[in-house]
Scaffold this active site. Structure first.
Site, PDB file in Angstrom:
ATOM      1  N   HIS A   1     -18.775  61.169 -59.738  1.00 49.83           N
ATOM      2  CA  HIS A   1     -18.194  60.555 -60.924  1.00 49.83           C
ATOM      3  C   HIS A   1     -16.817  61.149 -61.157  1.00 49.83           C
ATOM      4  CE1 HIS A   1     -22.522  59.843 -61.378  1.00 49.83           C
ATOM      5  NE2 HIS A   1     -22.120  58.693 -61.896  1.00 49.83           N
TER       6      HIS A   1
ATOM      7  N   CYS B   1     -25.645  60.049 -63.378  1.00 53.78           N
ATOM      8  CA  CYS B   1     -24.426  59.941 -64.201  1.00 53.78           C
ATOM      9  C   CYS B   1     -24.499  60.640 -65.555  1.00 53.78           C
ATOM     10  CB  CYS B   1     -23.987  58.483 -64.321  1.00 53.78           C
ATOM     11  SG  CYS B   1     -25.303  57.275 -64.389  1.00 53.78           S
TER      12      CYS B   1
ATOM     13  N   HIS C   1     -17.959  55.575 -61.677  1.00 56.36           N
ATOM     14  CA  HIS C   1     -19.159  55.866 -60.885  1.00 56.36           C
ATOM     15  C   HIS C   1     -18.860  55.435 -59.449  1.00 56.36           C
ATOM     16  CE1 HIS C   1     -21.843  55.770 -64.593  1.00 56.36           C
ATOM     17  NE2 HIS C   1     -20.742  55.172 -65.023  1.00 56.36           N
TER      18      HIS C   1
ATOM     19  N   ARG D   1     -37.163  56.472 -58.627  1.00 53.70           N
ATOM     20  CA  ARG D   1     -37.289  55.207 -59.345  1.00 53.70           C
ATOM     21  C   ARG D   1     -38.581  54.529 -58.903  1.00 53.70           C
ATOM     22  NH1 ARG D   1     -31.113  52.771 -58.647  1.00 53.70           N
ATOM     23  NH2 ARG D   1     -30.040  54.608 -59.498  1.00 53.70           N
TER      24      ARG D   1
ATOM     25  N   LYS E   1     -16.633  46.209 -61.430  1.00 57.36           N
ATOM     26  CA  LYS E   1     -17.027  47.033 -60.280  1.00 57.36           C
ATOM     27  C   LYS E   1     -16.583  46.400 -58.979  1.00 57.36           C
ATOM     28  CE  LYS E   1     -21.619  44.924 -59.797  1.00 57.36           C
ATOM     29  NZ  LYS E   1     -23.054  45.158 -59.542  1.00 57.36           N
TER      30      LYS E   1
ATOM     31  N   ASP F   1     -23.641  60.843 -54.596  1.00 62.17           N
ATOM     32  CA  ASP F   1     -23.147  60.371 -55.880  1.00 62.17           C
ATOM     33  C   ASP F   1     -21.925  61.167 -56.323  1.00 62.17           C
ATOM     34  OD1 ASP F   1     -23.242  58.711 -58.009  1.00 62.17           O
ATOM     35  OD2 ASP F   1     -24.985  59.619 -58.973  1.00 62.17           O
TER      36      ASP F   1
ATOM     37  N   GLN G   1     -28.733  60.441 -53.437  1.00 61.64           N
ATOM     38  CA  GLN G   1     -27.476  59.705 -53.436  1.00 61.64           C
ATOM     39  C   GLN G   1     -26.306  60.604 -53.054  1.00 61.64           C
ATOM     40  OE1 GLN G   1     -27.701  58.343 -57.585  1.00 61.64           O
ATOM     41  NE2 GLN G   1     -27.804  56.255 -56.820  1.00 61.64           N
TER      42      GLN G   1
END
Length: 494
Positions: free
Chosen positions: A240, A189, A366, A218, A320, A238, A236
């Site tokens: 945004h 992000c 996100h 991670r 969320k 991912d 991911q």
């Protein structure tokens, strides 16, 4: 607790913040560091219970600490409930993605790269097929694909706030010659905000949807790692979305529709939503939270999905929606999410020029559908028990010969099928055809195309579909066309 020799409980208490509430449960003269309640005696358990296994576990998941013994058991209201649970466990063991990964030659793990998968050829085909599908779906939904750096200076993570909150889960490296501390990104992000900030943005440009198949790292304790489900290196799906406040509802609705469609294509039709609103510790005004919560709630309800409310469980920067899907044996998996963020654009100075010619902060949504490819592929393998839909199968057709007289025709047939876009292997071994069929069926190949002398002379294929006893005999060109259509990804079939 220390005086009683219960050093582990004493250590847990010592590590708690000073203002943390400590709960003790009393049973007779025995005190336990536990919220409770306890059963007064084992006699209250009833007869529907079973001790499952004994296993070693490192204290606090740290392999450098003492190894403890953990006893696993389960208790149910009735024997019928217990038997149903044991059946689910048995079914889950058959579907274990780690076992299927070995048997189907998809991936493996080893000590030298804990928490990171070695993808084999067939597994990587599966991975890329899913990724290509997601790329098409996101492009069709108006997302712009970007790619951002893996290794960034800690100053960047300090500015975003992640250094304080995620430092213990980040992989850090120091460059002595330059006196710099760098970190592998644990999420994408903040990098997406940098792309948004590159150049001036107008309110007319919004919404802007950035997507990235972002590789993240991670730290997870070695004792917590679990196949593809819990890893240290992952990618991911991912994205945004940078938008105005008045665009939140429409963007969340569109995301929910995309997510439902993707899950249905992948074989998951039971999906529920968990809506989490403002926690006690948060950033932003109540007015902004009111708008964000109303927008997310309205979008979730408009999507037609079952919504469960989790008061106070939102992220510190915004409310969320978490999406939970149910697999073939009834297990629930939290995968997708969409979160409204009013904090990061402020911290990283993201802005756009509004209709009033003044600077405004965008809202940052996100979102992810799969979560991570690694974990979702683990779920997918177990959901289908390795019997993937035709379009996902690493090997879609095996051309198997009955006699060596048909070898040349088998090669020709395989080439024709490959030209039609199918993933094909040939089996020309000097083995009985029933042996070959059994072997490739166990490998969960969707179609076995059997060729003998007769098929070679007539230019045909005898098609045997996985799980079916009968076979269908078709001319080669017709068979290639039929199988190519069946192997199309669902988004290309519509």
């Amino acid at each position: 607790f220390r005086d009683k020799g219960e050093t582990y409980k004493a250590e847990l208490i010592a590590d708690l913040p000073e203002d943390e509430t400590i709960t003790i449960y009393r049973q007779g003269e025995w005190l336990d560091l536990c919220r409770g309640p306890h059963l007064p005696s084992t006699g209250k358990i009833g007869t529907a219970f079973k001790l499952m296994k004994v296993a070693g576990a490192y204290w606090r998941g740290d392999s450098s600490k003492a190894q403890l013994q953990r006893i696993y058991g389960t208790a149910w209201a009735s024997k019928a409930d217990l038997e149903a649970y044991l059946h689910r466990l048995e079914e889950a063991e058959k579907r274990d993605h780690r076992r299927l990964g070995r048997e189907m030659d998809l991936f493996h793990f080893q000590e030298e790269a804990q928490g990171e998968a070695f993808w084999h050829e067939k597994g990587w085909i599966l991975y890329r097929t899913l990724q290509d599908y997601m790329r098409r779906r996101q492009q069709g939904a108006g997302y712009r694909e970007i790619n951002t750096p893996q290794l960034m200076d800690r100053k960047f993570w300090q500015a975003s706030g992640h250094w304080d909150k995620y430092r213990e889960n980040m992989f850090i490296t120091k460059i002595d010659e330059e006196d710099k501390v760098l970190a592998l990104k644990p999420m994408n992000c903040p990098c997406h905000v940098q792309v948004f900030n590159h150049g001036q943005r107008s309110y007319r440009d919004l919404p802007i949807r950035f997507a990235e198949f972002g590789s993240c790292h991670r730290y997870e304790p070695s004792g917590a790692l679990h196949g593809l489900m819990r890893v240290r290196a992952f990618t991911q799906d991912d994205a945004h979305i940078f938008c105005r406040e008045d665009q939140i509802t429409d963007e969340v609705k569109a995301f929910c529709e995309l997510l439902k469609s993707v899950y249905a294509d992948l074989g998951f039709n039971e999906v529920m939503v968990k809506f989490s609103d403002r926690p006690e510790m948060r950033v932003g005004s109540d007015e902004v939270w009111d708008k964000a919560e109303a927008a997310l709630r309205e979008a979730a309800e408009a999507s037609g999905l079952e919504v469960e409310y989790n008061p106070g469980d939102g992220a510190f920067y915004g409310p969320k929606l978490d999406f939970v899907l149910k697999d073939a044996i009834g297990r629930e998996w939290q995968t997708g999410t969409i979160q409204a963020d009013f904090n990061l654009p402020e911290r990283l100075d993201a802005s756009y020029i509004g209709a009033d010619d003044k600077k405004h902060r965008p809202v940052m949504l996100h979102r992810a559908i799969l979560g991570s490819f690694e974990r979702f592929l683990g779920i997918l393998i177990e959901n289908h028990a390795g019997r993937f839909p035709h379009w996902l199968a690493p090997v879609q057709v095996v051309v198997a010969t009955i006699t060596s007289d048909a070898d040349d025709y088998a090669r020709q047939a395989a080439e024709t099928l490959e030209q039609a876009g199918l993933r094909v292997e040939t089996d020309l071994r000097n083995e009985k055809i029933n042996y070959k069929i059994r072997e490739h069926s166990l490998a969960k190949v969707p179609v076995i195309a059997v060729v003998g002398r007769k098929e070679a002379e007539e230019g045909k294929l005898a098609l045997r579909f996985l799980g079916e006893r009968s076979q269908e005999i078709l001319p080669l060109a017709e068979a290639a066309n039929k199988l190519a259509i069946e192997a199309l990804p669902p988004d290309q079939r519509r």
